[in-house]
Design an enzyme around this catalytic site. Structure first.
Site, PDB file in Angstrom:
ATOM      1  N   HIS A 174      42.707  54.228  48.661  1.00 36.65           N
ATOM      2  CA  HIS A 174      43.694  55.192  48.737  1.00 36.65           C
ATOM      3  C   HIS A 174      43.405  56.481  47.981  1.00 36.65           C
ATOM      4  O   HIS A 174      42.237  56.878  48.220  1.00 36.65           O
ATOM      5  CB  HIS A 174      45.130  54.404  48.303  1.00 36.65           C
ATOM      6  CG  HIS A 174      46.423  55.497  48.610  1.00 36.65           C
ATOM      7  ND1 HIS A 174      46.412  56.537  49.363  1.00 36.65           N
ATOM      8  CD2 HIS A 174      47.566  55.111  48.124  1.00 36.65           C
ATOM      9  CE1 HIS A 174      47.677  57.026  49.421  1.00 36.65           C
ATOM     10  NE2 HIS A 174      48.400  56.347  48.850  1.00 36.65           N
ATOM     11  N   VAL A 217      31.933  52.730  52.280  1.00 29.56           N
ATOM     12  CA  VAL A 217      31.468  54.110  51.679  1.00 29.56           C
ATOM     13  C   VAL A 217      33.056  54.768  51.621  1.00 29.56           C
ATOM     14  O   VAL A 217      33.606  55.286  52.760  1.00 29.56           O
ATOM     15  CB  VAL A 217      30.407  54.809  52.489  1.00 29.56           C
ATOM     16  CG1 VAL A 217      30.294  55.900  51.598  1.00 29.56           C
ATOM     17  CG2 VAL A 217      29.305  53.935  52.342  1.00 29.56           C
ATOM     18  N   MET A 218      33.349  54.986  50.391  1.00 29.64           N
ATOM     19  CA  MET A 218      34.644  55.769  50.211  1.00 29.64           C
ATOM     20  C   MET A 218      34.669  57.004  50.630  1.00 29.64           C
ATOM     21  O   MET A 218      33.550  57.758  50.299  1.00 29.64           O
ATOM     22  CB  MET A 218      35.095  55.714  48.766  1.00 29.64           C
ATOM     23  CG  MET A 218      35.143  54.236  47.950  1.00 29.64           C
ATOM     24  SD  MET A 218      36.208  53.185  49.238  1.00 29.64           S
ATOM     25  CE  MET A 218      35.596  51.531  48.609  1.00 29.64           C
ATOM     26  N   GLY A 219      35.611  57.429  51.084  1.00 28.75           N
ATOM     27  CA  GLY A 219      36.007  59.100  51.780  1.00 28.75           C
ATOM     28  C   GLY A 219      35.536  58.852  53.082  1.00 28.75           C
ATOM     29  O   GLY A 219      35.597  60.115  53.941  1.00 28.75           O
ATOM     30  N   HIS A 222      39.959  55.913  58.076  1.00 31.87           N
ATOM     31  CA  HIS A 222      41.234  56.243  57.808  1.00 31.87           C
ATOM     32  C   HIS A 222      42.198  55.235  58.563  1.00 31.87           C
ATOM     33  O   HIS A 222      41.767  54.994  59.606  1.00 31.87           O
ATOM     34  CB  HIS A 222      41.812  57.590  58.381  1.00 31.87           C
ATOM     35  CG  HIS A 222      43.044  58.048  57.607  1.00 31.87           C
ATOM     36  ND1 HIS A 222      44.332  57.987  58.115  1.00 31.87           N
ATOM     37  CD2 HIS A 222      43.407  58.679  56.387  1.00 31.87           C
ATOM     38  CE1 HIS A 222      45.357  58.192  57.465  1.00 31.87           C
ATOM     39  NE2 HIS A 222      44.869  58.759  56.151  1.00 31.87           N
ATOM     40  N   ASP A 273      39.677  62.989  51.171  1.00 35.75           N
ATOM     41  CA  ASP A 273      39.072  62.932  49.760  1.00 35.75           C
ATOM     42  C   ASP A 273      37.549  63.280  49.955  1.00 35.75           C
ATOM     43  O   ASP A 273      37.058  63.590  48.813  1.00 35.75           O
ATOM     44  CB  ASP A 273      39.040  61.286  49.379  1.00 35.75           C
ATOM     45  CG  ASP A 273      40.673  61.076  49.157  1.00 35.75           C
ATOM     46  OD1 ASP A 273      41.397  62.072  48.544  1.00 35.75           O
ATOM     47  OD2 ASP A 273      41.119  59.973  49.802  1.00 35.75           O
ATOM     48  N   ARG A 298      51.043  65.454  44.983  1.00 39.15           N
ATOM     49  CA  ARG A 298      51.764  64.391  45.730  1.00 39.15           C
ATOM     50  C   ARG A 298      53.176  64.014  45.367  1.00 39.15           C
ATOM     51  O   ARG A 298      53.836  63.557  46.143  1.00 39.15           O
ATOM     52  CB  ARG A 298      51.025  62.994  46.019  1.00 39.15           C
ATOM     53  CG  ARG A 298      51.537  61.928  46.866  1.00 39.15           C
ATOM     54  CD  ARG A 298      51.924  62.579  48.399  1.00 39.15           C
ATOM     55  NE  ARG A 298      50.461  62.947  49.089  1.00 39.15           N
ATOM     56  CZ  ARG A 298      50.001  62.098  49.971  1.00 39.15           C
ATOM     57  NH1 ARG A 298      49.956  60.728  49.767  1.00 39.15           N
ATOM     58  NH2 ARG A 298      49.032  62.508  50.460  1.00 39.15           N
TER      59      ARG A 298
END
Ligand code: COA
Length: 331
Positions: A174, A217-219, A222, A273, A298
């Site tokens: 997240h 791989v982060m980013g 979705h 992100d 947020r």
């Protein structure tokens, strides 16, 4: 944006002036919250500091046990106004620096950067930061917002819901992804002397290797946007401006290399992100501070959902399917 989320409509000029004055009046860090932050080790994750600060602010709030709409609106504005001081001070104390007092002659984003760095930033940097704050403000039923909704649905208080939401946001699947993106860049290696093309080639090779090893791989990717995150073009334009401003084409090379390789191999697109991480890096934020920046923004979306949930509440309690043994007998 905050006013719109909380009131369902944009403010008039007078309403905005009144709202901005209220936000500016609530920016100072409560000395007790500061004491609690100081009691936490500098090795603790900044998201843990944020979570703890939100909890302390709740316990100390004069309207702590009042969950009327008026009380919740006051709590929401108080959290929104004070969270930048928490995030900025926490980054500073890790460098042995003192708290910087807020300035009420600066807008929200300019003041945030002022408190973090003790220097006024040029308008381009303030604008890029502001863009990130607006894009992060609200995003329907994501995991942390849903967490806040579930907690609220028990008729618990607003600060408990926000504290839980911060816990959910911390995870790298997240909000923690903006921090994780920078770890990827660091793993590939940021070489300022490198050209855009050289950096892109190394990043592409890194991604091909990572995907061959079945790494996440982060980013990228979705749960809802399967053909691209609609927030990315706006944030990428802000990142491009920061890359030009700070003169760091090699970072764009890393960005492009990863994006191209991921697109060619799996057609998975970046999420918000991905451009946000390097933007915050260029501004001078420490990597573990990235997700707390997301929190500060947020707060608005979470608290808008909390108030909406209470307007027509029903306890959120999913059922689960039991698939264990039918019957057990005591030996
Ligand atoms: N890196 C590598 N592969 C990825 C990936 C990523 N970031 N995101 C998805 N995939 C792959 C999955 O491994 C899966 O491959 P498979 O079919 O070979 O098993 C395929 O794409 C489908 O992904 P899936 O896990 O079903 O998507 P999801 O909707 O469950 O996951 C996320 C959504 C956000 C959890 C996921 O994309 C992810 O973990 N992204 C990285 C974390 C991140 O950036 N989060 C911030 C979101 S705003």
């Amino acid at each position: 944006m905050a006013y719109l989320l909380w009131n369902g409509e944009l403010p008039t000029k007078e309403q905005l002036a009144e709202f901005a004055a209220r936000e500016r009046a609530g920016r100072a860090l409560d000395p007790v919250v500061k004491q609690v932050i100081d009691a936490l080790p500098v090795t603790s994750h900044p998201m843990d500091v944020c979570r703890t600060a939100a909890s302390v602010m709740g316990a100390r709030h004069p309207l702590a046990e009042d969950s009327s709409r008026e009380a919740n609106m006051a709590k929401a504005v108080d959290l929104f106004a004070a969270m930048p001081a928490v995030v900025a001070y926490d980054q500073r104390r890790r460098h042995g620096q003192e708290l910087v007092e807020p300035r009420d002659d600066l807008g929200y984003s300019a003041n945030f950067l002022w408190m973090a760095f003790g220097e006024e930033q040029v308008p381009e940097v303030v604008e890029a930061f502001n863009v990130s704050m607006i894009l992060y403000a609200e995003h329907s039923f994501n995991a942390s917002t849903f967490t806040a909704r579930v907690i609220t649905s028990t008729l618990s208080d607003l600060h408990s819901a926000v504290t839980g939401a911060i816990g959910a946001l911390k995870g790298p699947l997240h909000g923690g992804a903006n921090e994780a993106v920078m770890h990827t860049f660091d793993e590939i290696g940021i070489r300022q002397e490198e050209s855009l093309e050289e950096a892109a080639a190394r990043a592409k090779a890194w991604m091909e290797d990572a995907l061959a090893k079945k790494k996440k791989v982060m980013g990228f990717g979705h749960r809802v946007y399967k053909h691209g995150d609609s927030r990315v073009p706006t944030m990428k334009a802000a990142l491009d401006k920061m890359i030009a401003h700070y003169g760091r084409p090699e970072l764009l090379g890393l960005y492009n290399g990863l994006e191209t390789a991921m697109d060619e191999a799996k057609a998975i697109k970046p999420n918000l992100d991905y451009p946000a991480g390097p933007t915050y890096h260029l501004m001078g934020f420490d990597t573990p501070t990235f997700t707390p920046l997301f929190v500060a923004s947020r707060i608005t979306g979470w608290t808008a959902h909390i108030m909406e949930q209470l307007d027509s509440n029903s306890l959120i309690r999913p059922l689960s399917e039991y698939n264990g043994v039918e019957e057990r007998h005591l030996p």
